[in-house]
Design an enzyme around this catalytic site. Structure first.
Site, short mmCIF file in Angstrom:
data_model
loop_
_atom_site.label_atom_id
_atom_site.label_comp_id
_atom_site.label_asym_id
_atom_site.label_seq_id
_atom_site.Cartn_x
_atom_site.Cartn_y
_atom_site.Cartn_z
N PRO A 1 -24.05 20.02 -33.67
CA PRO A 1 -24.08 19.44 -35.02
C PRO A 1 -22.68 19.37 -35.60
O PRO A 1 -21.92 20.35 -35.53
CB PRO A 1 -24.96 20.43 -35.79
CG PRO A 1 -24.81 21.73 -35.06
CD PRO A 1 -24.65 21.36 -33.62
N MET A 2 -22.32 18.22 -36.14
CA MET A 2 -20.99 18.04 -36.72
C MET A 2 -21.13 17.28 -38.04
O MET A 2 -21.62 16.14 -38.06
CB MET A 2 -20.08 17.27 -35.76
CG MET A 2 -19.75 18.03 -34.50
SD MET A 2 -18.81 17.05 -33.29
CE MET A 2 -20.13 16.07 -32.55
N LYS B 1 -27.33 29.01 -34.94
CA LYS B 1 -26.00 28.73 -34.43
C LYS B 1 -25.00 29.59 -35.20
O LYS B 1 -24.93 29.52 -36.43
CB LYS B 1 -25.63 27.25 -34.57
CG LYS B 1 -24.26 26.93 -33.96
CD LYS B 1 -24.02 25.44 -33.82
CE LYS B 1 -22.75 25.15 -33.03
NZ LYS B 1 -21.53 25.32 -33.81
N GLN C 1 -30.75 20.95 -38.47
CA GLN C 1 -30.03 22.17 -38.86
C GLN C 1 -29.98 22.28 -40.38
O GLN C 1 -29.59 21.33 -41.06
CB GLN C 1 -28.60 22.18 -38.31
CG GLN C 1 -27.91 23.52 -38.58
CD GLN C 1 -26.45 23.54 -38.23
OE1 GLN C 1 -25.63 23.02 -38.97
NE2 GLN C 1 -26.11 24.13 -37.09
N GLY D 1 -17.79 25.35 -27.91
CA GLY D 1 -16.36 25.46 -28.13
C GLY D 1 -15.54 25.03 -26.94
O GLY D 1 -15.71 25.59 -25.84
N CYS E 1 -20.79 27.69 -40.06
CA CYS E 1 -19.84 26.90 -40.86
C CYS E 1 -18.85 27.81 -41.59
O CYS E 1 -19.26 28.67 -42.36
CB CYS E 1 -20.58 26.03 -41.86
SG CYS E 1 -19.48 24.98 -42.83
#
Length: 221
Positions: A14-15, A138, A69, A200, A99
């Site tokens: 998710p971005m 996450k 999310q 990552g 985040c």
């Protein structure tokens, strides 16, 4: 993940500002992606039925399996938001504990939840008790170098009913500097019985394959 099978075990991370429904469909059409995840969606906006928030959570059948999310710091509101997500027909609900952005963290949401593991576990338990679909988390390595607690957090999330966890191997303080600690991700994978997804510095296909083979993870974001 619960009753949801990922084939292959690779997911689109998710971005914010990027993984909208159009982008997710483009990725699915290219192939090789077993799960797509929405941009992070406000639990408060979902509960209130705010149109802009609901737009972030929209998806098409072409995208399945799809995970929505959500973020927030209040257990009861996150549980209510999870029920909204379930009613929308999503396959999975993901909790944002990764985040590092101050405007999210200051509301005890995002990676700030990793600073209060007991509260985070209660929040996840309230969600898993409220819905039938899988709830995943996450997270990051921890809040900062002095508080790297992903293995402990992952065990607590498993005990709270989470069906899987994804770990980005940087701390919140690192943001996107330095390198993702895949040794730590491997330690998380060894610490729990639920699937662990690593995140990552996975940009090329070769990196994804390497991480999958040698870090003990169930899949890669």
């Amino acid at each position: 993940i619960g009753s949801v099978t990922l084939d292959p075990p690779f997911a689109l991370a998710p971005m914010a500002g990027m993984t909208d429904t159009a982008f997710r469909r483009l990725v699915k059409r290219r192939g090789g992606c077993g799960l797509v995840v929405t941009e992070m969606v406000s639990s408060e906006g979902l509960v209130r039925g705010i149109d802009r928030t609901l737009d972030y959570a929209e998806y098409t059948e072409e995208e399945r399996p799809v995970s929505i999310q959500i973020f927030g710091g209040d257990g009861s509101r996150m549980a209510a938001a999870a029920q909204v997500v379930e009613s929308m027909g999503a396959d999975i609900i993901d909790v944002n504990m990764g985040c590092p952005v101050p405007k999210i963290a200051k509301h005890n949401a995002g990676c700030s939840l990793m600073r209060d593991p007991a509260h985070a576990a209660r929040l996840v338990r309230s969600m898993t008790d409220a819905v039938r679909i899988p709830v995943t988390v996450k997270m990051r390595a921890g809040w900062d170098d002095a508080h790297v607690n992903a293995p402990t957090m992952a065990r607590m999330m498993e005990d709270a009913g989470a069906a899987a966890v994804a770990v980005h191997g940087r701390t919140a303080k690192q943001s996107y500097r330095g390198q993702s600690d895949w040794g730590l991700i491997a330690a998380v994978a060894a610490a729990v019985g639920i699937p662990v997804f690593g995140s990552g510095d996975c940009v090329t296909p070769a990196q994804v394959v390497e991480r999958t083979r040698h870090s003990g993870v169930a899949g890669v974001l």
